[in-house]
Design an enzyme around this catalytic site. Structure first.
Site, PDB file in Angstrom:
ATOM      1  CD  GLU A  30     -25.593   0.468  82.606  1.00  0.00           C
ATOM      2  OE1 GLU A  30     -26.701   1.005  82.513  1.00  0.00           O
ATOM      3  OE2 GLU A  30     -24.379   1.238  82.724  1.00  0.00           O
ATOM      4  CD  GLU A  38     -12.851  -1.913  78.034  1.00  0.00           C
ATOM      5  OE1 GLU A  38     -14.432  -1.699  78.108  1.00  0.00           O
ATOM      6  OE2 GLU A  38     -13.323  -1.181  78.807  1.00  0.00           O
ATOM      7  CB  CYS A  57     -13.585  -2.944  84.221  1.00  0.00           C
ATOM      8  SG  CYS A  57     -14.294  -5.228  83.769  1.00  0.00           S
TER       9      CYS A  57
HETATM   10  N1  THU Z   1     -17.668  -0.629  81.571  1.00  0.00           N
HETATM   11  C1  THU Z   1     -17.247  -0.519  80.613  1.00  0.00           C
HETATM   12  O1  THU Z   1     -18.256  -0.998  79.536  1.00  0.00           O
HETATM   13  N2  THU Z   1     -16.298  -0.757  80.880  1.00  0.00           N
HETATM   14  C2  THU Z   1     -15.171  -0.937  80.970  1.00  0.00           C
HETATM   15  O2  THU Z   1     -13.796  -1.528  81.206  1.00  0.00           O
HETATM   16  C3  THU Z   1     -15.495  -0.694  82.205  1.00  0.00           C
HETATM   17  C4  THU Z   1     -17.001  -0.218  82.714  1.00  0.00           C
HETATM   18  C5  THU Z   1     -19.227  -0.001  81.717  1.00  0.00           C
HETATM   19  C6  THU Z   1     -20.390  -0.994  82.050  1.00  0.00           C
HETATM   20  C7  THU Z   1     -21.223  -0.611  82.824  1.00  0.00           C
HETATM   21  O3  THU Z   1     -22.059  -0.319  81.988  1.00  0.00           O
HETATM   22  C8  THU Z   1     -20.443   1.032  83.130  1.00  0.00           C
HETATM   23  O4  THU Z   1     -19.260   0.950  82.212  1.00  0.00           O
HETATM   24  C9  THU Z   1     -20.314   1.326  84.049  1.00  0.00           C
HETATM   25  O5  THU Z   1     -19.641   0.084  84.967  1.00  0.00           O
END
Ligand code: THU
Length: 144
Positions: free
Chosen positions: A44, A55, A91
């Site tokens: 982040e 991913e 996502c």
């Molecule tokens: N996140 C992922 O790493 N992969 C996904 O497919 C969905 C979301 C992470 C992004 C962010 O750091 C946290 O999950 C909350 O959205």
């Protein structure tokens, strides 16, 4: 490689997640056609949109090392203080990155615990994906 090993690699990768803002830790393990595995975690940023998902970390690591053919990815996520207890579906942005490199039979392995998981084909996760063929006007029906 067994699915269980890929799941274990995703759990291990999750421990590296850098999530000071959401507290939601995700790990991924990407299996290449040559048997190699690339792991990733979410990283982040204080500028929130600069965050990269687990991913995509794994895909970028693999592609930047010359890999182009992929077989499966295991993805596991939960609040960092908890053990994963529900599937963490990729996502939309990560699905689009998969569309760039993965065919309809690419497997997405989604554990809801260390011992149990659901397996989806990419064409189930993102039917009628926009891809390089779309730019050339090709039909996507075979990918639905
Ligand atoms: N996140 C992922 O790493 N992969 C996904 O497919 C969905 C979301 C992470 C992004 C962010 O750091 C946290 O999950 C909350 O959205």
């Amino acid at each position: 490689m067994e699915q269980k090993e890929l799941v274990q690699a995703a759990f291990a990768a999750r421990r590296q997640a850098y999530v000071p803002y959401s507290g939601f830790a995700v790990g991924a393990a990407l299996l290449c056609a040559d048997g190699s595995v690339y792991t990733g975690c979410n990283v982040e940023s204080a500028s929130y949109p600069a965050t990269i998902c687990a991913e995509r970390t794994a895909f970028v690591k693999a592609v930047s090392e010359g890999k182009r053919d992929f077989t499966a990815i295991a993805v596991v996520g939960a609040q960092e203080t908890e053990d994963p207890h529900a599937a963490c579906p990729p996502c939309g942005i990560c699905r689009q990155v998969m569309a760039e490199f993965c065919g309809p039979d690419f497997q997405i392995i989604l554990p809801d615990s260390a011992e149990h998981w659901t397996v989806l084909r990419f064409c189930e996760l993102l039917p009628m994906a926009f891809g390089s063929g779309s730019l050339k006007g090709e039909s996507q029906h075979e990918n639905v």
